[in-house]
Motif scaffolding. Structure first.
Motif, short mmCIF file in Angstrom:
data_model
loop_
_atom_site.label_atom_id
_atom_site.label_comp_id
_atom_site.label_asym_id
_atom_site.label_seq_id
_atom_site.Cartn_x
_atom_site.Cartn_y
_atom_site.Cartn_z
N SER A 93 12.03 6.54 2.94
CA SER A 93 11.38 5.50 2.15
C SER A 93 9.95 5.85 1.75
O SER A 93 9.31 5.11 1.02
N GLY A 94 9.42 6.97 2.25
CA GLY A 94 8.14 7.45 1.77
C GLY A 94 6.92 6.87 2.45
O GLY A 94 7.02 6.05 3.36
N TRP A 95 5.75 7.30 1.97
CA TRP A 95 4.47 6.94 2.57
C TRP A 95 4.00 5.60 2.00
O TRP A 95 3.11 5.56 1.14
N GLN A 96 4.57 4.52 2.48
CA GLN A 96 4.20 3.21 1.95
C GLN A 96 4.58 2.12 2.95
O GLN A 96 5.38 2.33 3.86
N ASP A 97 3.98 0.94 2.74
CA ASP A 97 4.25 -0.19 3.63
C ASP A 97 5.65 -0.76 3.43
O ASP A 97 6.31 -1.16 4.39
N TYR A 98 6.09 -0.83 2.18
CA TYR A 98 7.38 -1.44 1.84
C TYR A 98 8.13 -0.55 0.86
O TYR A 98 7.52 0.16 0.07
N ARG A 107 0.86 -1.19 0.00
CA ARG A 107 0.00 0.00 0.00
C ARG A 107 0.90 1.24 0.00
O ARG A 107 1.90 1.28 0.70
N ARG A 108 0.50 2.23 -0.77
CA ARG A 108 1.28 3.46 -0.81
C ARG A 108 0.36 4.64 -1.07
O ARG A 108 -0.70 4.49 -1.70
N ILE A 109 0.77 5.81 -0.59
CA ILE A 109 0.02 7.03 -0.82
C ILE A 109 0.83 7.90 -1.77
O ILE A 109 1.99 8.22 -1.50
N VAL A 110 0.19 8.25 -2.88
CA VAL A 110 0.86 9.04 -3.91
C VAL A 110 0.25 10.44 -3.98
O VAL A 110 -0.85 10.69 -3.47
N LEU A 111 0.97 11.35 -4.62
CA LEU A 111 0.48 12.70 -4.84
C LEU A 111 -0.43 12.67 -6.07
O LEU A 111 0.03 12.47 -7.20
N ALA A 112 -1.72 12.86 -5.86
CA ALA A 112 -2.69 12.80 -6.95
C ALA A 112 -2.79 14.11 -7.71
O ALA A 112 -3.05 14.12 -8.92
N SER A 113 -2.59 15.23 -7.01
CA SER A 113 -2.67 16.55 -7.65
C SER A 113 -1.95 17.55 -6.77
O SER A 113 -1.78 17.32 -5.56
N ARG A 114 -1.54 18.66 -7.33
CA ARG A 114 -0.84 19.68 -6.56
C ARG A 114 -1.85 20.59 -5.86
O ARG A 114 -2.81 21.06 -6.50
N PRO A 115 -1.65 20.86 -4.59
CA PRO A 115 -2.62 21.71 -3.88
C PRO A 115 -2.57 23.16 -4.31
O PRO A 115 -1.51 23.66 -4.72
N LYS A 116 -3.71 23.81 -4.23
CA LYS A 116 -3.79 25.26 -4.42
C LYS A 116 -4.10 25.83 -3.04
O LYS A 116 -5.23 25.70 -2.56
N GLY A 117 -3.10 26.40 -2.40
CA GLY A 117 -3.26 26.80 -1.01
C GLY A 117 -3.07 25.60 -0.10
O GLY A 117 -2.17 24.79 -0.31
N ALA A 118 -3.92 25.47 0.90
CA ALA A 118 -3.80 24.36 1.86
C ALA A 118 -4.12 23.03 1.19
O ALA A 118 -5.06 22.94 0.38
#
Length: 347
Positions: A100-105, A9-20
């Motif tokens: 190693s980032g936002w992921q299990d492995y 399982r991993r969390i990726v950047l889906a889109s760039r935020p505008k502000g918060a």
């Protein structure tokens, strides 16, 4: 905290935020476990660090580090267990810290991984806090740039955060008067009663500038900057001649989409720097001081083991809760170092 040995399982950047940032900027997905190349380790994440700098990595604006690419894993430091090793210096079961980032492995080159040692082996999550990057940041920023002397007044913003709380305690060990700035009466009280600050001022108080002046009747010799904005506005007139200002972070500005409205204070800042001969220096901890990590680790380990340094951790459970936890952190809702427990400590 479920970790499937065949799925990552991993969390990726889906889109760039505008502000918060918002929840829609992140996406949780599953992939097969990464395969190992020569010289790499397969790591199972146990604790993930959340830090304000991550907001900057979500933007593609010019910075000191490359941004996270869209659809790629969110960056972040983590404490992990080695699952498999293609390097003779590591074996399965070793405790390590790596980006190693936002992921299990994660499959990571062994040259980019550091083994936990000493006190960190007893308290692995602290390798992301007092015994890791925040502690290192506080130690080098204050002692190398701030150069506090006994009897001087040191002021630190975000005083109950993972860096600020340590800056104040290290300054006390140097014989300084320490004044913190924090958000809310509870945090201010905690800074004094638990971390040993002499005073702490609430940055939400409309009379912040006056309260800070009352707490610093002899002016400010060292100001450790974590926040910027209105807090720095209150600090600037109180800085003494030849004051030192280590600039670690500017969390009040991280979600800004442009310059603030109102009076341009650049002329006031530059004239104050000249007239008072201020030393204002930004730093990026591992870029500037990576070669001195051993010095920090030895001294902080001694202080921590001798109970001369206290630390507060804000622990979250579950990888799926990391996005909201980062959003909350950037709004100042955390109390202490934010760590997400993703897996169990035992193999």
């Amino acid at each position: 905290m479920s970790q499937n040995q065949s799925v990552n399982r991993r969390i990726v950047l889906a889109s760039r935020p505008k502000g918060a940032p918002v929840a829609a900027n992140f996406r949780l997905e599953e992939q097969p476990l990464p395969s190992l190349a020569a010289g790499q380790l397969l790591l199972r994440t146990v604790y993930l660090s959340l830090d304000p700098y991550m907001r900057g990595r979500m933007s593609d604006a010019p910075s000191y580090a490359a941004p996270v690419a869209i659809d790629q894993v969110m960056t972040g430091g983590a404490v992990s267990r080695v699952v498999a090793s293609n390097d003779k210096n590591f074996k399965a079961g070793d405790w390590v810290v790596a980006s190693s980032g936002w992921q299990d492995y994660a499959a990571i080159d062994a040259t980019l991984v550091r083994k936990l040692e000493g006190a960190a082996l007893k308290h692995p999550s602290l390798a992301l806090g007092v015994l890791g990057m925040p502690g290192f940041t506080a130690y080098m920023g204050l002692l190398d740039i701030g150069q506090p002397q006994a009897g001087e007044t040191v002021v630190v913003a975000a005083a109950t955060g993972p860096v600020g709380s340590l800056v104040g305690q290290i300054a006390k060990l140097q014989g300084c008067k320490v004044v913190g700035i924090a958000g809310g009466a509870e945090k201010c009280r905690y800074a004094v009663e638990h971390f040993g600050f002499d005073h702490c001022v609430d940055h939400r108080d409309p009379a912040l500038a006056q309260r800070l002046q009352e707490a610093c009747p002899q002016g400010i010799d060292v100001y450790f900057e974590n926040v910027g904005g209105a807090v720095f506005d209150a600090v600037l007139p109180l800085l003494n001649t030849k004051a030192r200002v280590p600039v670690c972070g500017l969390v009040s500005q991280y979600n800004a989409e442009g310059l603030p409205q109102g009076q341009d204070r650049l002329m006031l800042l530059t004239s104050t720097i000249l007239r008072k001969r201020l030393r204002v220096q930004g730093f990026i901890i591992f870029d500037d001081y990576g070669h001195r990590y051993g010095e920090f680790a030895k001294q902080m380990g001694e202080w921590f083991s001798a109970d001369k340094i206290k630390f507060r951790e804000h622990r979250i459970q579950g990888l799926e809760n990391a996005p909201q936890s980062l959003i909350d952190l950037l709004e100042g809702k955390n109390f202490g170092k934010v760590v997400v427990q993703i897996g169990e400590e035992n193999d």
